[in-house]
Scaffold this active site. Structure first.
Site, PDB file in Angstrom:
ATOM      1  N   SER A 120       4.629   2.794   7.889  1.00 29.94           N
ATOM      2  CA  SER A 120       4.419   1.685   6.969  1.00 29.94           C
ATOM      3  C   SER A 120       5.738   1.285   6.320  1.00 29.94           C
ATOM      4  O   SER A 120       6.411   2.099   5.720  1.00 29.94           O
ATOM      5  CB  SER A 120       3.432   2.078   5.870  1.00 29.94           C
ATOM      6  OG  SER A 120       2.199   2.421   6.409  1.00 29.94           O
TER       7      SER A 120
ATOM      8  N   ASP B 178       0.280  -7.658   1.610  1.00 32.64           N
ATOM      9  CA  ASP B 178       0.629  -6.237   1.681  1.00 32.64           C
ATOM     10  C   ASP B 178       2.149  -6.050   1.705  1.00 32.64           C
ATOM     11  O   ASP B 178       2.674  -5.226   2.445  1.00 32.64           O
ATOM     12  CB  ASP B 178      -0.012  -5.554   2.881  1.00 32.64           C
ATOM     13  CG  ASP B 178       0.093  -4.032   2.797  1.00 32.64           C
ATOM     14  OD1 ASP B 178       0.094  -3.506   1.665  1.00 32.64           O
ATOM     15  OD2 ASP B 178       0.199  -3.379   3.849  1.00 32.64           O
TER      16      ASP B 178
ATOM     17  N   HIS C  94       0.816  -1.214   0.000  1.00 33.02           N
ATOM     18  CA  HIS C  94       0.000   0.000   0.000  1.00 33.02           C
ATOM     19  C   HIS C  94       0.850   1.265   0.000  1.00 33.02           C
ATOM     20  O   HIS C  94       0.362   2.336  -0.328  1.00 33.02           O
ATOM     21  CB  HIS C  94      -0.974   0.004   1.185  1.00 33.02           C
ATOM     22  CG  HIS C  94      -0.365   0.340   2.506  1.00 33.02           C
ATOM     23  ND1 HIS C  94       0.058  -0.616   3.400  1.00 33.02           N
ATOM     24  CD2 HIS C  94      -0.101   1.524   3.093  1.00 33.02           C
ATOM     25  CE1 HIS C  94       0.540  -0.023   4.474  1.00 33.02           C
ATOM     26  NE2 HIS C  94       0.460   1.275   4.321  1.00 33.02           N
TER      27      HIS C  94
END
Length: 504
Positions: free
Chosen positions: A249, A171, A141
């Protein structure tokens, strides 16, 4: 990355004995922590002995100091193309009664559409260096749809990066920069992490410089239903109370020996920022996924071909499915006739208790163990049937199978982004749980209903749903026409939307 459940990171990495980042060995081949099984000499970062037996420190200085150089800042740009909006009126049918030429000059061309260009979208995340020659792991993402990816190392050097491969189901993504002699973080064994074990979260949150926070492993094999990027998502997170925020992230979850044990993948929060819980993708799963991308260009995933019972079912739902009380395993609701499990003799009503002698008590644990395998791999399943234990040898297949594909397609056909309610949100609404519609695009909901964003789905065809697994199972039972039941927060009312001619 500003969603209420904010996705974060992953890195995966390396060979690992106790210690910090790997020291270059006397070889001409750049060290790669994913593809090379032989551990390199490591700088001891904290205490001697294995991580399982080492006394827990009160000072994380060495672990942080050796791990930080391997974590990078990733910035992305998503360029938007020119778009158009169709006007309600065609030429000669403007709502203001003005001259058509003047109307077209301000509101559109002869075709009745208005052209505009959306601004570029910028975002940032983190990543972890896994090879001396520039391979870096981050989240899918973080780089999804990016036209530009820039990596900033801990020494402030900037590099343009290329996306090598991605895996939406976990992911994970792999990017590459043109650099040599980079510091590689050693890979720890995520299976050996224990509840209460100290860990560090390292990343670049909120566009700040590199940040280190500290916490413990508070749970393992968590499935929170947040990954909606892939057709067969795998969630078996390590849960930690180390502070993680948007921008983290791709950052690392590190043990006290400076080894990577997970990647900060998500946060559970009512505000989009840290509120006590963060979730990391286990390093053992990451090593397999990224290793496949490096070797084959894509993930080679084996599939079992079963439908598992959703977790946290109410007693009435368990009774309806035939799930016995105090079951200590994963209940098989159904099998794909063309799948690997059915071919090996797994039957509806079985309970899987072990995979390759590893105990599994939840769907998340089972999914993680299978996700580490590739098509053609043989796995041993310990199955309870009629109170007796059986061991079945299963050869995994390379396709999801018709049943799982249809269930995933059914959810996708709704044309909506869905987010499970937190227990607190459900309590405030006075319901047991549900799925909130956060976005509606082309699909069944847009075509057949006037449902608005924010609606909370509580039942499908009269079947309660609180997460995506329950939604998939409920949709699989529908035949043509059914009702979606739910509520809008603050309304205090129950709403029904009819769906016709639904194809599973």
């Amino acid at each position: 990355m500003n969603k209420k459940f904010t996705f974060a990171a992953i890195a995966l990495i390396a060979a690992g004995v106790a210690g910090g980042y790997a020291i270059s060995a006397t070889t001409n081949k750049p060290y790669n922590s994913i593809l090379q099984d032989d551990p390199k000499p490591l700088v001891q970062t904290s205490y001697t002995g294995s991580s399982a037996n080492a006394a827990q420190p009160v000072d994380f200085e060495r672990a942080a100091g050796t791990a930080v150089p391997s974590v990078v800042h990733i910035r992305t740009v998503v360029k938007f193309k020119q778009a158009s909006i169709q006007q309600r009126g065609q030429r000669g049918d403007n709502p203001f009664g003005m001259d058509d030429d003047i109307f077209q000059r301000f509101f559109g061309d002869e075709g009745g559409s208005r052209q505009f260009r959306r601004p570029d979208q910028k975002a940032s995340g983190s990543g972890v260096i896994i090879s001396e020659d520039g391979y870096i792991v981050t989240n899918n993402h973080v780089v999804d749809g990016a036209s530009e990816v820039t990596v900033t190392l801990n020494d402030r050097k900037n590099y343009s990066a290329k996306v090598i491969g991605t895996d939406p189901n976990t992911d994970l993504a792999l990017v590459k920069i043109d650099a040599k002699g980079l510091p590689v973080m050693p890979l720890g064994n995520s299976d050996e992490t224990k509840l209460g074990q100290w860990v560090l979260a390292i990343g670049y949150p909120l566009n700040l410089d590199v940040t280190v926070t500290q916490g413990i492993i508070s749970a393992k094999s968590r499935n929170i239903g947040i990954n909606r990027q892939g057709s067969a998502p795998v969630e078996a997170f390590l849960q930690t109370d180390a502070a993680v925020n948007p921008g983290s992230s791709g950052g690392a979850l590190v043990n006290t020996n400076g080894e990577l044990v997970g990647i900060n993948a998500a946060i559970a929060s009512p505000t989009g920022s840290y509120a006590g819980y963060a979730y990391s993708i286990p390093s053992n799963l990451m090593k397999k996924v990224i290793g496949d991308i490096m070797k084959f260009g894509s993930v080679q995933r084996g599939y079992l071909g079963i439908s598992m019972a959703p977790e946290n079912l109410e007693d009435a739902q368990k009774k309806e499915l035939g799930i016995p009380d105090n079951l200590n395993g994963v209940f098989v609701v159904d099998t794909d006739p063309s799948g690997a499990a059915a071919a090996a003799g797994v039957k509806k009503g079985d309970a899987i208790t072990k995979v390759n002698d590893v105990v599994v008590t939840s769907g998340a644990q089972l999914s993680e163990q299978i996700a580490r395998q590739k098509p053609g791999d043989k796995v041993s399943l310990t199955v309870l049937r009629g109170g007796k234990e059986n061991v079945l040898n299963v050869t995994l297949k390379g396709k999801m199978g018709a049943m799982a594909s249809q269930m995933a397609a059914a959810v996708e056909s709704l044309g909506a982004e869905l987010k499970p309610l937190s227990p607190e949100q459900a309590r405030k609404l006075g319901i047991a749980g549900g799925l909130q519609v956060t976005d509606i695009s082309d699909g069944v909901l847009d075509a057949q209903t006037n449902m608005k964003e924010g609606f909370v789905i509580t039942k499908i065809g009269g079947i309660p749903v609180k997460n995506l697994d329950e939604l998939k199972a409920a949709l699989a039972k529908q035949n043509g026409n059914f009702q979606i039941e739910g509520t809008y927060p603050g309304s205090g009312n129950v709403y029904y939307y009819g769906i016709n001619d639904f194809n599973r």
